[in-house]
Design an enzyme around this catalytic site. Sequence first.
Site, PDB file in Angstrom:
ATOM      1  N   GLU A  38     -35.161  78.950  41.091  1.00  0.00           N
ATOM      2  CA  GLU A  38     -34.629  78.851  42.450  1.00  0.00           C
ATOM      3  C   GLU A  38     -33.127  78.598  42.491  1.00  0.00           C
ATOM      4  O   GLU A  38     -32.413  79.201  43.314  1.00  0.00           O
ATOM      5  CB  GLU A  38     -35.376  77.758  43.224  1.00  0.00           C
TER       6      GLU A  38
ATOM      7  N   HIS B 147     -46.840  70.468  47.610  1.00  0.00           N
ATOM      8  CA  HIS B 147     -46.727  71.750  48.291  1.00  0.00           C
ATOM      9  C   HIS B 147     -46.928  71.611  49.800  1.00  0.00           C
ATOM     10  O   HIS B 147     -47.236  72.591  50.479  1.00  0.00           O
ATOM     11  CB  HIS B 147     -47.759  72.746  47.734  1.00  0.00           C
TER      12      HIS B 147
END
Length: 330
Positions: A60, A129
């Site tokens: 990322e 998450h």
Amino acid sequence: MSEMLYWKALNRAMDAEMAADETVLTLGEDVGLYGGTYRVTEGLMAKYGEWRVRDTPISENSFTGLGVGAAMLGLRPVVEIMTINFALLAMDAIVNMAAKIPFMSGGQFPMPLTIRMPGGVARQLGAQHSQRLEHQLMNVPGLRIVVPATPQDAYWQLRQAIRSDDPIIVLEHELLYFSKGEVDEAAEAPPIHQAVVRRQGRDITCIAYSQMLPLALQAAEQLATEGIELTIIDPRSLSPIDWETCARSVEQTHRCLIVEEDCRFAGAGAEFAATLQERCFYLLDAPIRRVAGLDLPTPFNGTLEAASIPRVEDIVLAARQIMTPPGESA
């Protein structure tokens, strides 16, 4: 005008901007061949080629940094971070690069960078998450943040973000992707950071964004049967915030309720409450109340998960308490 799924509205917005401007490209994990985790980039690689629709490694900070560099060179990249939880790995590129380079360069390097991040509690994905993280992003000067709650706003705000010369974070809630709504692609869009009054009422101003907006609207319908009328304001943007629309409503209702899924402590709701208290203190008939997620990692257990974030009944109870005179029970 047509009824459209939220993810499809985002897809149409991406397609429209890529067709109109060849400097627009998108990159991220699975955005190409797979079409995006939530189908937002579906069909774009076949139409625009792998140079403009780029699958990246699972790194990322690297591909977000690549987006920053591309924006500095005059392109208009749209970076998709598969889930906001993974944005923690890209904070250096977001905070130290995207947010600061235009200022540190004296405006010599604008930052036409859009970063899309799905997030929120989406049914038993576990604590790592299920985060929201808008409180962290709001605390970064130089970033702009939008939170589209409807397919129409998803379409409008993504197109506006791509056209902007500022770094804009588009926060998309995972449970909204398959919600449906009317989308008018020919309509004139309101300013990207302007709040919208979704429902008009006389008793309480309720500010709710993202996935909390449909819950607040449901609560308003239930409360109306009890004679309590809510004005529902969708801020649509968390940085900057349209304070004028919010304050104008509080001046009319004299009461305020803020609903957010994110954790209560130091969250977006705290900023709404603090600023509106400063601006509207002498007009308030009751303390500003917040309904928010619990200050704990999101449980995996479905029952506990549901109890950790606001539900319609929590909003209804808070509204009743605001309307109840001191010393009486709601």
